[in-house]
Design a protein around this motif. Structure first.
Motif, short mmCIF file in Angstrom:
data_model
loop_
_atom_site.label_atom_id
_atom_site.label_comp_id
_atom_site.label_asym_id
_atom_site.label_seq_id
_atom_site.Cartn_x
_atom_site.Cartn_y
_atom_site.Cartn_z
N ARG A 42 1.77 2.78 -3.40
CA ARG A 42 0.71 3.56 -4.06
C ARG A 42 0.47 4.87 -3.32
O ARG A 42 0.22 5.90 -3.93
N TYR A 43 0.55 4.82 -2.02
CA TYR A 43 0.28 5.99 -1.19
C TYR A 43 1.35 7.06 -1.37
O TYR A 43 1.05 8.25 -1.41
N TYR B 179 0.82 -1.21 0.00
CA TYR B 179 0.00 0.00 0.00
C TYR B 179 0.86 1.27 0.00
O TYR B 179 0.53 2.25 -0.67
N PRO C 21 4.58 7.43 -3.82
CA PRO C 21 5.53 7.00 -4.85
C PRO C 21 6.94 7.56 -4.65
O PRO C 21 7.93 6.91 -5.03
#
Length: 186
Positions: free
Chosen positions: A71-72, A68, A74
């Protein structure tokens, strides 16, 4: 540029000057990875023989590289992709040697004066600019054990404060050192 960094967790000293293995901290992992990315360090090695510490570091890295966290954030993913967990300094040196085709010049850091093998920031900057392979090593806890220091080709001159206090966090010291090495200083 062929600059590599290692954060050594064993062998290092504790405050009683005993040989120990220190714990990996998430602050060191994140902040040094971001520092390495900022200054174009090719790879940051987190060096510890402790399997539980290796597992912890890999779990954190996985979260930010493919979980996660990737995505949170980069940017964090990009920085942490340069980080590798290894059991020993020899393992890190082998990776660098295989990647570069030559053995790196090992430069240790120490808060105390080690005049016999001291090297200045300007000298290391020239070595880096000449595209030589360099492994810059930092110690955790109370610094690199003599066992590691004795293997160094050079020891970078210490950071000097204003009034003799000399106990920076490894993150702060690494930031100062990399900035001095990558930027011309007056």
């Amino acid at each position: 540029m062929r600059l590599y960094m290692g954060l050594v967790h064993f062998p290092v000293y504790n405050k009683d000057h005993e040989r120990i293995a220190s714990a990996i901290t998430t602050l060191d992992l994140h902040d040094l990875a971001r520092l390495a990315r900022t200054y174009a360090v090719k790879r940051l090695f987190m060096i510890t023989p402790l399997e539980d510490q290796q597992s912890l570091a890999r779990r954190i890295l996985t979260h930010w590289q493919v979980g996660y966290g990737a995505r949170y954030n980069p940017d964090r993913k990009e920085a942490l992709q340069r980080t590798r967990v290894v059991a020993t300094l020899q393992e890190a040196l082998l990776v660098v040697s295989q990647t570069e085709g030559s053995t790196p010049l090992m430069i240790g850091t120490d808060a105390s004066d080690t005049k016999d093998r001291a090297i200045s920031y300007a000298q290391v900057r020239r070595i880096i600019q000449n595209n030589e392979v360099v492994m810059l090593l930092f110690g955790t806890a109370w610094g690199l054990h003599d066992e590691v220091m004795n293997a160094m080709d050079h020891v970078l001159v210490p950071i000097k404060g204003l009034d003799g206090y000399n106990h920076l966090s490894v993150r702060a010291a690494a930031a100062i050192i990399l900035d001095r090495l990558m930027n011309e200083t007056p």
